[in-house]
Design a protein around this motif. Structure first.
Motif, PDB file in Angstrom:
ATOM      1  N   ALA A 285      11.493 -47.920  -9.265  1.00 17.54           N
ATOM      2  CA  ALA A 285      12.884 -48.358  -9.386  1.00 17.54           C
ATOM      3  C   ALA A 285      13.337 -48.159 -10.827  1.00 17.54           C
ATOM      4  CB  ALA A 285      13.042 -49.825  -8.988  1.00 17.54           C
ATOM      5  N   HIS A 300      20.888 -54.419 -11.764  1.00 17.02           N
ATOM      6  CA  HIS A 300      21.414 -53.387 -10.871  1.00 17.02           C
ATOM      7  C   HIS A 300      20.393 -52.266 -10.740  1.00 17.02           C
ATOM      8  CE1 HIS A 300      25.713 -54.857 -11.062  1.00 17.02           C
ATOM      9  NE2 HIS A 300      25.175 -55.464 -12.108  1.00 17.02           N
ATOM     10  N   ARG A 301      20.193 -51.785  -9.505  1.00 18.93           N
ATOM     11  CA  ARG A 301      19.306 -50.645  -9.269  1.00 18.93           C
ATOM     12  C   ARG A 301      20.108 -49.359  -9.393  1.00 18.93           C
ATOM     13  NH1 ARG A 301      17.554 -51.223  -3.906  1.00 18.93           N
ATOM     14  NH2 ARG A 301      19.245 -49.832  -3.258  1.00 18.93           N
ATOM     15  N   LEU A 302      19.593 -48.396 -10.126  1.00 20.83           N
ATOM     16  CA  LEU A 302      20.231 -47.093 -10.243  1.00 20.83           C
ATOM     17  C   LEU A 302      19.742 -46.219  -9.098  1.00 20.83           C
ATOM     18  CD1 LEU A 302      21.973 -45.052 -11.794  1.00 20.83           C
ATOM     19  CD2 LEU A 302      19.968 -44.515 -13.181  1.00 20.83           C
ATOM     20  N   ASN A 303      20.667 -45.798  -8.237  1.00 23.46           N
ATOM     21  CA  ASN A 303      20.317 -44.999  -7.067  1.00 23.46           C
ATOM     22  C   ASN A 303      20.241 -43.520  -7.411  1.00 23.46           C
ATOM     23  OD1 ASN A 303      20.465 -47.397  -5.439  1.00 23.46           O
ATOM     24  ND2 ASN A 303      22.697 -47.181  -5.461  1.00 23.46           N
ATOM     25  N   ALA A 304      19.639 -42.747  -6.513  1.00 27.91           N
ATOM     26  CA  ALA A 304      19.439 -41.313  -6.746  1.00 27.91           C
ATOM     27  C   ALA A 304      20.754 -40.554  -6.902  1.00 27.91           C
ATOM     28  CB  ALA A 304      18.617 -40.718  -5.598  1.00 27.91           C
ATOM     29  N   ASP A 305      21.817 -41.048  -6.259  1.00 28.80           N
ATOM     30  CA  ASP A 305      23.103 -40.356  -6.325  1.00 28.80           C
ATOM     31  C   ASP A 305      23.939 -40.783  -7.529  1.00 28.80           C
ATOM     32  OD1 ASP A 305      23.810 -42.899  -5.593  1.00 28.80           O
ATOM     33  OD2 ASP A 305      24.842 -42.336  -3.737  1.00 28.80           O
ATOM     34  N   THR A 307      24.935 -43.848  -8.221  1.00 29.88           N
ATOM     35  CA  THR A 307      25.582 -45.143  -8.016  1.00 29.88           C
ATOM     36  C   THR A 307      24.603 -46.266  -8.343  1.00 29.88           C
ATOM     37  OG1 THR A 307      24.925 -45.230  -5.682  1.00 29.88           O
ATOM     38  CG2 THR A 307      27.043 -44.162  -6.213  1.00 29.88           C
ATOM     39  N   THR A 308      25.107 -47.487  -8.400  1.00 31.35           N
ATOM     40  CA  THR A 308      24.245 -48.637  -8.663  1.00 31.35           C
ATOM     41  C   THR A 308      24.427 -49.689  -7.582  1.00 31.35           C
ATOM     42  OG1 THR A 308      25.925 -49.649 -10.088  1.00 31.35           O
ATOM     43  CG2 THR A 308      24.235 -48.292 -11.163  1.00 31.35           C
ATOM     44  N   THR A 309      23.382 -50.452  -7.336  1.00 30.17           N
ATOM     45  CA  THR A 309      23.395 -51.538  -6.365  1.00 30.17           C
ATOM     46  C   THR A 309      22.925 -52.813  -7.053  1.00 30.17           C
ATOM     47  OG1 THR A 309      22.876 -50.018  -4.555  1.00 30.17           O
ATOM     48  CG2 THR A 309      22.518 -52.377  -4.166  1.00 30.17           C
TER      49      THR A 309
END
Length: 335
Positions: A285, A300-305, A307-309
């Motif tokens: 992660a 916040h998690r940094l996503n592959a695309d 974006t963040t979650t």
């Protein structure tokens, strides 16, 4: 003999030791100084500076963290406090006792373990005022006189480069841990210069990553990618003077070419980015920490695309580790 610019830790120890005896006189003197702090000018109240937000508070100019007037006020109080301490007849004795403790060569060297089983230590004494990064084997460490191998001598580096370098830590890329980011502060301030270092050759990497002086940090993503939070120019710092933006920097890119992946708010304390890895060094992660204040934050998690979650964690909590695919979290409030 330790130079004056290296005595901040020692002075802090001395302050603690003398605080109980000096508290009454210092408190009274400081209270008197607070009463005589310079009043705001008409311009600051009616049309300029931070005082315009609330004319009833004559000290809002202290909110300007790097403001000339605020810094002058801070320096005035520092000089007063040091004057009280140094004027005490016990000061020199406490000073020498503190120096003997921090420079003692029989201290137990604290160590960190490397992937290859070697142990690293950062050491300071009277001969290594700025410190030396050194390494040894586990077998050698278990002996009465470990044999240390120097990785980086910060006294020698400062002298060679004509800088007042203070070591602020290093982070090495797993799993090999040969490429490292070394953080150097000019004089011990919060702002650091980050430079790529090859631990195997014990040299800075020619043409490698170099981040100019700034508050903030940097983390490895892979050998050619960093996650950085820095001063990227006007509008990129919080009101506290710390990074508000996290970017991904590729090898060969300039700072203005780095891709923004997260932006906090001006009222935040700071933002930063880091990775969570498994035991083999693989990233599981990439996380962004948004420090809303000194006690509350968001992750916040940094996503592959790109974006963040936002992770649904309590505002008062800390991620401690990743174990078998699960986060270990401590909380400072009911959840």
């Amino acid at each position: 003999k330790v130079p004056p610019d290296q005595l901040s830790g020692t002075i802090q120890m001395i302050r603690s030791a003398a605080l109980a005896a000096l508290l009454a006189s210092t408190a009274l003197s400081s209270a008197a100084m607070a009463q005589t702090a310079p009043a705001p000018s008409p311009a600051e109240v009616s049309g300029g500076g931070f005082a315009t937000s609330d004319a009833t508070d004559p000290y809002l100019w202290l909110e300007e963290v790097e403001g000339e007037r605020a810094m002058a006020w801070v320096n005035q109080h520092n000089e007063h406090s040091l004057g009280v301490l140094r004027g005490d007849p016990r000061f020199e004795t406490l000073h020498q006792q503190a120096l003997e403790i921090v420079q003692a060569r029989d201290r137990i060297p604290s160590v960190g373990f490397n992937h290859d089983g070697t142990l690293d230590n950062f050491w300071q004494d009277a001969e290594h005022v700025r410190g030396v990064w050194r390494t040894t084997t586990l077998d050698s460490y278990r002996t009465a006189e470990p044999q240390w191998e120097t990785v980086l001598d910060f006294d020698a580096l400062a002298e060679a480069e004509g800088k007042n370098w203070v070591y602020k830590g290093a982070t090495c890329l797993p799993p090999d841990e040969t490429r490292c980011l070394v953080m150097l502060s000019d004089g011990g301030k919060d702002a650091v210069t980050v430079r790529e270092f090859d631990r195997s050759t014990k040299t800075f990497v020619e043409g490698g990553f170099v981040l100019p002086e700034s508050k903030g940090g940097a983390s490895w993503v892979d050998e050619d990618t960093l996650l950085i939070a820095r001063d990227f120019g006007p509008g990129t710092l919080t009101d506290s003077g710390y990074p508000m933006i996290v970017k991904v920097l590729k090898r060969g890119q300039t700072l203005d070419q780095a891709q923004t992946v997260f932006t906090g708010q001006p009222g935040d304390v700071s933002v930063s980015g880091y990775t969570l890895r498994d035991a083999d060094g693989n990233i599981r992660a990439t996380l962004i920490n948004r420090g809303i204040n000194f006690y509350e934050g968001e992750t916040h998690r940094l996503n592959a695309d790109g974006t963040t979650t936002k992770l649904e964690l309590p505002a008062k909590s800390n991620i401690n580790a990743l174990v078998q695919g699960q986060l270990v979290v401590t909380t400072d409030q009911d959840w």
